[in-house]
Design an enzyme around this catalytic site. Structure first.
Site, PDB file in Angstrom:
ATOM      1  N   GLY A   1       0.778  -1.236   0.000  1.00  0.00           N
ATOM      2  CA  GLY A   1       0.000   0.000   0.000  1.00  0.00           C
ATOM      3  C   GLY A   1       0.807   1.283   0.000  1.00  0.00           C
ATOM      4  O   GLY A   1       0.312   2.326   0.429  1.00  0.00           O
TER       5      GLY A   1
ATOM      6  N   ASN B   1       1.734   3.069  -2.613  1.00  0.00           N
ATOM      7  CA  ASN B   1       1.111   4.045  -3.532  1.00  0.00           C
ATOM      8  C   ASN B   1      -0.132   4.663  -2.901  1.00  0.00           C
ATOM      9  O   ASN B   1      -0.371   5.864  -3.015  1.00  0.00           O
ATOM     10  CB  ASN B   1       0.773   3.383  -4.868  1.00  0.00           C
ATOM     11  CG  ASN B   1       1.955   3.390  -5.818  1.00  0.00           C
ATOM     12  OD1 ASN B   1       2.381   4.441  -6.280  1.00  0.00           O
ATOM     13  ND2 ASN B   1       2.508   2.216  -6.076  1.00  0.00           N
TER      14      ASN B   1
ATOM     15  N   ARG C   1      -4.979  -8.336  -8.999  1.00  0.00           N
ATOM     16  CA  ARG C   1      -5.918  -9.314  -9.553  1.00  0.00           C
ATOM     17  C   ARG C   1      -6.254  -8.913 -10.980  1.00  0.00           C
ATOM     18  O   ARG C   1      -6.419  -7.719 -11.277  1.00  0.00           O
ATOM     19  CB  ARG C   1      -7.244  -9.307  -8.755  1.00  0.00           C
ATOM     20  CG  ARG C   1      -7.118  -9.735  -7.337  1.00  0.00           C
ATOM     21  CD  ARG C   1      -6.920 -11.222  -7.169  1.00  0.00           C
ATOM     22  NE  ARG C   1      -7.990 -12.035  -7.755  1.00  0.00           N
ATOM     23  CZ  ARG C   1      -7.917 -13.358  -7.857  1.00  0.00           C
ATOM     24  NH1 ARG C   1      -6.846 -14.001  -7.440  1.00  0.00           N
ATOM     25  NH2 ARG C   1      -8.912 -14.038  -8.376  1.00  0.00           N
ATOM     26  N   ILE C   2      -6.381  -9.903 -11.831  1.00  0.00           N
ATOM     27  CA  ILE C   2      -6.859  -9.628 -13.186  1.00  0.00           C
ATOM     28  C   ILE C   2      -8.371  -9.467 -13.117  1.00  0.00           C
ATOM     29  O   ILE C   2      -9.057 -10.285 -12.511  1.00  0.00           O
ATOM     30  CB  ILE C   2      -6.465 -10.767 -14.141  1.00  0.00           C
ATOM     31  CG1 ILE C   2      -4.942 -10.746 -14.283  1.00  0.00           C
ATOM     32  CG2 ILE C   2      -7.154 -10.614 -15.492  1.00  0.00           C
ATOM     33  CD1 ILE C   2      -4.387 -11.766 -15.240  1.00  0.00           C
TER      34      ILE C   2
ATOM     35  N   ASN D   1      -5.056   2.999 -13.113  1.00  0.00           N
ATOM     36  CA  ASN D   1      -4.063   2.048 -12.595  1.00  0.00           C
ATOM     37  C   ASN D   1      -2.680   2.663 -12.686  1.00  0.00           C
ATOM     38  O   ASN D   1      -2.434   3.553 -13.500  1.00  0.00           O
ATOM     39  CB  ASN D   1      -4.100   0.763 -13.436  1.00  0.00           C
ATOM     40  CG  ASN D   1      -3.154  -0.308 -12.921  1.00  0.00           C
ATOM     41  OD1 ASN D   1      -3.052  -0.521 -11.705  1.00  0.00           O
ATOM     42  ND2 ASN D   1      -2.452  -0.975 -13.811  1.00  0.00           N
TER      43      ASN D   1
ATOM     44  N   HIS E   1       1.255   1.257 -13.281  1.00  0.00           N
ATOM     45  CA  HIS E   1       1.997   0.052 -13.682  1.00  0.00           C
ATOM     46  C   HIS E   1       3.484   0.390 -13.672  1.00  0.00           C
ATOM     47  O   HIS E   1       3.889   1.438 -14.198  1.00  0.00           O
ATOM     48  CB  HIS E   1       1.547  -0.391 -15.079  1.00  0.00           C
ATOM     49  CG  HIS E   1       2.233  -1.630 -15.543  1.00  0.00           C
ATOM     50  ND1 HIS E   1       1.891  -2.884 -15.084  1.00  0.00           N
ATOM     51  CD2 HIS E   1       3.284  -1.810 -16.385  1.00  0.00           C
ATOM     52  CE1 HIS E   1       2.678  -3.787 -15.649  1.00  0.00           C
ATOM     53  NE2 HIS E   1       3.538  -3.159 -16.434  1.00  0.00           N
TER      54      HIS E   1
ATOM     55  N   LEU F   1      -4.936  -6.122 -20.884  1.00  0.00           N
ATOM     56  CA  LEU F   1      -4.148  -5.957 -19.659  1.00  0.00           C
ATOM     57  C   LEU F   1      -3.010  -4.946 -19.834  1.00  0.00           C
ATOM     58  O   LEU F   1      -2.231  -5.034 -20.785  1.00  0.00           O
ATOM     59  CB  LEU F   1      -3.567  -7.327 -19.256  1.00  0.00           C
ATOM     60  CG  LEU F   1      -2.744  -7.347 -17.967  1.00  0.00           C
ATOM     61  CD1 LEU F   1      -3.629  -7.110 -16.754  1.00  0.00           C
ATOM     62  CD2 LEU F   1      -1.988  -8.658 -17.834  1.00  0.00           C
TER      63      LEU F   1
HETATM   64  C1  GRF Z   1       3.749  -1.044  -7.353  1.00  0.00           C
HETATM   65  O1  GRF Z   1       5.003  -1.120  -7.976  1.00  0.00           O
HETATM   66  C2  GRF Z   1       2.654  -1.007  -8.374  1.00  0.00           C
HETATM   67  O2  GRF Z   1       2.977  -0.243  -9.498  1.00  0.00           O
HETATM   68  C3  GRF Z   1       2.559  -2.456  -8.741  1.00  0.00           C
HETATM   69  O3  GRF Z   1       2.695  -3.152  -7.530  1.00  0.00           O
HETATM   70  C4  GRF Z   1       3.429  -2.343  -6.622  1.00  0.00           C
HETATM   71  C5  GRF Z   1       2.548  -2.129  -5.439  1.00  0.00           C
HETATM   72  O4  GRF Z   1       3.194  -1.435  -4.408  1.00  0.00           O
HETATM   73  N1  GRF Z   1       1.351  -2.744  -9.470  1.00  0.00           N
HETATM   74  P1  GRF Z   1       2.367  -0.756  -3.232  1.00  0.00           P
HETATM   75  O5  GRF Z   1       1.403  -1.792  -2.695  1.00  0.00           O
HETATM   76  O6  GRF Z   1       1.675   0.448  -3.774  1.00  0.00           O
HETATM   77  O7  GRF Z   1       3.420  -0.410  -2.222  1.00  0.00           O
END
Ligand code: GRF
Length: 214
Positions: A13, A15, A88-89, A104, A106, A141
Site C-alpha cells: 500500500g 502508492n 488481480r486480473i 491504474n 503500472h 491488460l
Molecule cells: C507497485 O510497484 C505497483 O505499481 C505495482 O505493484 C506495486 C505495489 O506497491 N502494481 P504498493 O502496494 O503500492 O506499495
C-alpha cells in the site's frame, strides 16, 4: 462537493499511502483489499479511512469475486476507482462497468513490459530507461490510455530490487499528480483513445525524465 474515489490494494500500500499524504482535493471514501492481511489496510485505518476486505479466496470464480467487489465499491458511489498495487486480473464485465472511471499504475513505461516482473523484464531487455505509467484501464491488460509517465535510468549495477525502489519513488510522484489533475477536472479521455491534460502544455506537465526538477 469534492469528487469521491475508492482505492483498491492487495498488499503493502505504498502508492495508497502516497495518495493519502498528498492532500488531494478529493474524498477517499474507502480502501478495499482482496487480501485480509494487506499491510495497507492498517495504514488506511490509522488515517481514519474506511478499510474493507473482499477476499478473492472466498469466491469460486473471478466473476463472482468481481461482482462482490463491484458491490462493495458501488456502495460508496465513487466517481473513480483507483488501483494501487491491486494484483488481480479483472473481468471484462467489471472493466466495462467502470469504463473511463478506472485508473491504474503500472511499474514500466507501457506499452513495454506489461504483466508481472517488470523490473526483471527491463533488466533482461537491457533497456537504459525504465519507469512507470498511470493509465485508464481497458480490457487489454496493462494497455489503456496513458495519463502520465515517469522515466528512470537503469544503472549498470542495478538489481531487480534497486531498480524497483527507484521506479517506486517515481510512482509516488506521478500517481498523486495524475489524481490531482483528475480531481481538478483537467483530464479528458478523447475519442482517439488518448488522454488530454488541460492546462499542462504537453508534454511538460505529463512527462518526467531523469534529471528533471522534482
Ligand atoms: C507497485 O510497484 C505497483 O505499481 C505495482 O505493484 C506495486 C505495489 O506497491 N502494481 P504498493 O502496494 O503500492 O506499495
Amino acid at each position: 462537493m469534492k469528487p469521491r474515489i475508492v482505492i483498491l490494494i492487495s498488499g503493502r500500500g505504498s502508492n495508497m499511502a502516497a495518495l493519502l499524504a498528498a492532500s488531494l482535493p478529493l474524498e477517499i471514501a474507502a480502501v478495499i483489499s482482496n487480501r485480509p492481511g494487506a499491510a495497507g489496510l492498517a495504514l488506511a485505518t490509522a488515517q481514519g479511512i474506511a478499510a474493507e476486505v473482499v477476499d478473492h479466496q472466498a469466491h469460486a470464480t473471478r466473476e463472482t469475486f468481481d461482482q462482490a467487489l463491484a458491490e462493495a465499491i458501488d456502495r460508496h458511489q465513487p466517481q473513480l476507482v483507483v488501483l494501487a498495487g491491486f494484483m488481480r486480473i479483472l473481468t471484462p464485465a467489471f472493466i466495462r462497468h467502470y469504463q473511463g472511471r478506472l485508473l491504474n499504475i503500472h511499474p514500466s513505461l507501457l506499452p513495454a513490459f506489461p504483466g508481472l516482473h517488470t523490473h526483471r523484464q527491463a533488466l533482461q531487455a537491457g533497456v537504459r530507461i525504465h519507469g512507470c505509467t498511470v493509465h485508464f484501464v481497458t480490457e487489454q491488460l496493462d494497455h489503456g490510455p496513458i495519463v502520465a509517465q515517469a522515466a528512470v535510468p537503469v544503472l549498470p549495477d542495478d538489481t531487480e530490487e534497486t531498480l524497483a525502489a527507484r521506479v517506486l519513488e517515481s510512482e509516488h510522484r506521478i500517481y498523486p499528480e495524475a489524481l490531482r489533475w483528475w480531481a481538478e477536472g483537467r483530464l479528458t479521455l478523447r475519442d482517439d483513445g488518448r488522454v488530454g491534460v488541460q492546462g499542462a502544455a504537453f508534454p511538460q506537465g505529463a512527462l518526467r525524465v531523469p534529471g528533471a526538477a522534482a
